[in-house]
Design an enzyme around this catalytic site. Structure first.
Site, short mmCIF file in Angstrom:
data_model
loop_
_atom_site.label_atom_id
_atom_site.label_comp_id
_atom_site.label_asym_id
_atom_site.label_seq_id
_atom_site.Cartn_x
_atom_site.Cartn_y
_atom_site.Cartn_z
N ARG A 109 0.89 -1.18 0.00
CA ARG A 109 0.00 0.00 0.00
C ARG A 109 0.91 1.21 0.00
O ARG A 109 1.71 1.40 0.92
CB ARG A 109 -0.91 0.00 1.23
CG ARG A 109 -1.61 1.33 1.42
CD ARG A 109 -2.72 1.29 2.42
NE ARG A 109 -3.87 0.58 1.88
CZ ARG A 109 -5.10 0.67 2.38
NH1 ARG A 109 -5.34 1.44 3.43
NH2 ARG A 109 -6.09 0.00 1.85
N HIS A 150 -7.32 0.79 -6.51
CA HIS A 150 -7.57 -0.07 -5.34
C HIS A 150 -8.25 -1.36 -5.84
O HIS A 150 -9.41 -1.63 -5.56
CB HIS A 150 -8.44 0.66 -4.32
CG HIS A 150 -8.39 0.08 -2.94
ND1 HIS A 150 -7.63 -1.02 -2.62
CD2 HIS A 150 -9.02 0.45 -1.78
CE1 HIS A 150 -7.78 -1.30 -1.34
NE2 HIS A 150 -8.61 -0.43 -0.82
N GLN A 201 -10.06 -4.01 -3.43
CA GLN A 201 -11.36 -3.55 -2.95
C GLN A 201 -12.42 -3.81 -4.02
O GLN A 201 -13.51 -4.32 -3.72
CB GLN A 201 -11.30 -2.06 -2.62
CG GLN A 201 -12.62 -1.47 -2.19
CD GLN A 201 -13.11 -1.98 -0.84
OE1 GLN A 201 -12.37 -1.96 0.13
NE2 GLN A 201 -14.34 -2.46 -0.78
N ASP A 226 -17.14 7.32 -1.72
CA ASP A 226 -15.89 7.17 -0.96
C ASP A 226 -15.59 8.54 -0.36
O ASP A 226 -16.23 9.54 -0.73
CB ASP A 226 -14.78 6.70 -1.92
CG ASP A 226 -13.44 6.45 -1.22
OD1 ASP A 226 -13.44 6.27 0.02
OD2 ASP A 226 -12.40 6.45 -1.90
N CYS A 241 -16.36 1.80 0.36
CA CYS A 241 -15.22 0.93 0.65
C CYS A 241 -14.80 1.01 2.11
O CYS A 241 -14.14 0.10 2.61
CB CYS A 241 -14.04 1.30 -0.26
SG CYS A 241 -13.53 3.02 -0.08
N ARG A 293 -13.68 -8.73 1.38
CA ARG A 293 -12.25 -8.47 1.17
C ARG A 293 -11.46 -9.74 1.48
O ARG A 293 -10.54 -10.13 0.76
CB ARG A 293 -11.75 -7.32 2.07
CG ARG A 293 -12.28 -5.94 1.73
CD ARG A 293 -11.75 -5.43 0.41
NE ARG A 293 -10.30 -5.34 0.36
CZ ARG A 293 -9.57 -4.31 0.81
NH1 ARG A 293 -10.18 -3.26 1.32
NH2 ARG A 293 -8.25 -4.30 0.70
N1 NVA Z 1 -9.84 6.76 -1.50
C1 NVA Z 1 -9.47 6.30 -0.18
C2 NVA Z 1 -9.68 4.83 -0.08
C3 NVA Z 1 -9.39 4.25 1.28
C4 NVA Z 1 -9.59 2.78 1.33
C5 NVA Z 1 -8.04 6.67 0.10
O1 NVA Z 1 -7.18 6.46 -0.77
O2 NVA Z 1 -7.75 7.19 1.18
N1 CP Z 2 -11.24 -0.17 2.19
C1 CP Z 2 -9.99 -0.25 2.66
O1 CP Z 2 -9.04 -0.52 1.94
O2 CP Z 2 -9.89 -0.04 4.00
P1 CP Z 2 -8.54 0.13 4.81
O3 CP Z 2 -7.95 1.47 4.47
O4 CP Z 2 -8.97 0.06 6.25
O5 CP Z 2 -7.59 -0.98 4.46
#
Ligand code: NVA
Ligand code: CP
Length: 320
Positions: free
Chosen positions: A116, A143, A146, A238, A278, A306
């Site tokens: 990540r 992502h 997800q 989101d 998500c 997930r």
């Molecule tokens: N768009 C959000 C998704 C988190 C799972 C982010 O990147 O923070």
């Molecule tokens: N939806 C998702 O990826 O959640 P987290 O940021 O908690 O991993």
């Protein structure tokens, strides 16, 4: 607990990594989803799947996570393997070691890497330099894990991908970009709506339209949220401010306010329209509490899936 015999045939995918959904065919994504459903069903019956016995997954996190970290770690445990949780500062990566040296080194010890990170290029650089599978656990652009879980949730709830219309309401972020591609591949009609200046990349939109021509999915964009959700089976939103954009948060609230998913907007969609997010969510910003905590919301089904969808990815990439 019994050991499964039905799960021995792992899903076959051509790609060696799970970086973006556009690297996969409709059949491959469908096979992963079906495999995830089977793993879920058998887990509920108490059947174990030790398909990754003795295998290790390194998980590199440069951003926080609840779902991704816990579902991957638990998934590896369920499959008989082991997961290592590593923040950038636990690694020499935080001390200036290159991504390529990190990729080469980790390849000597572990069987896969989930990452990540911020720039999507970090994910591709890891993949180019590692001799083991790389899984994108979220980048600024994508992502895909997800969205595989979301597609599995749509399949469970609607039993089909055709005749499904999804409206994404909000920021043209990593979620929107992966979703539009996932929908376009699977044949789900997808409309994106959000304020001017926060659209998804033109390249991604064009790619989705091109994929939609093959699958039959209608891919569209509008700045009008009411028009976007008309006839929708799924409304997805989101956060307005993704991780890494915190400095813009105040300004974004002002721009995104007309795109809040609330009861009034839900009423413009089909009566049985499902609400997707998500997570993590900000109640009172992109969604009101009555919607996310209401009867149409399936956000915890998405979160649950997930685990199962990612176990399918892990078996496909790391299984014998
Ligand atoms: N768009 C959000 C998704 C988190 C799972 C982010 O990147 O923070
Ligand atoms: N939806 C998702 O990826 O959640 P987290 O940021 O908690 O991993």
């Amino acid at each position: 607990m019994t050991i499964s015999s039905t799960c021995q045939n792992k899903p076959i995918v051509q790609a060696e990594d799970f970086l973006r959904l556009s690297d996969f065919t409709k059949k491959e994504l469908f096979d992963l989803i079906e495999y995830g459903c089977m793993l879920k069903d058998e887990q509920e019956k108490g059947i174990a799947h030790r398909l990754l016995e003795g295998k290790t997954l390194a998980m590199i996190f440069e951003k926080p996570s609840t779902r991704t970290r816990v579902s991957f770690e638990t998934g590896m445990f369920h499959l008989g393997g082991h997961a290592l949780f590593l923040t950038k500062n636990d690694l020499q990566l935080g001390n200036g070691e290159t991504i390529s040296d990190t990729a080469n080194t980790l390849s000597q010890y572990v069987d896969g890497i989930m990452v990540r990170t911020f720039e999507h290029e970090n994910v591709t650089t890891l993949a180019e330099n590692a001799s083991i599978p790389i899984i994108n656990g979220l980048s600024n652009d994508d992502h895909p894990c997800q969205v595989l879980a979301d597609l599995m949730t749509i399949y469970e709830k609607k039993r089909s991908f055709s005749n499904v219309k999804l409206a994404f309401v909000g920021d043209g972020n990593n979620m929107a970009q992966s979703l539009i591609i996932g929908c376009a591949i699977m044949g789900i009609d997808c409309t994106i709506t959000g304020p001017r200046g926060y659209e998804i990349a033109t390249e991604t939109f064009n790619k989705a339209q091109q994929l939609g021509q093959k699958s039959g999915a209608i891919i569209s964009h509008t700045y009008d949220p009411v028009e976007a959700v008309q006839g929708a089976d799924v409304i997805y939103t989101d956060v307005w401010t993704s991780m890494g954009w915190e400095d813009e948060a105040k300004n974004r609230v002002r721009h995104f306010k007309p795109y809040q998913v609330n009861e009034d907007l839900m009423k413009e969609a089909k009566e049985d329209c499902l609400f997707f997010h998500c997570l993590p969510a900000k109640r009172g910003e992109e969604v009101t509490a009555d919607v996310i905590d209401g009867d149409q919301s399936v956000v915890f089904n998405q979160a649950a899936n997930r685990l199962h969808a990612q176990k399918a990815i892990l078996v496909a990439l790391m299984g014998e």
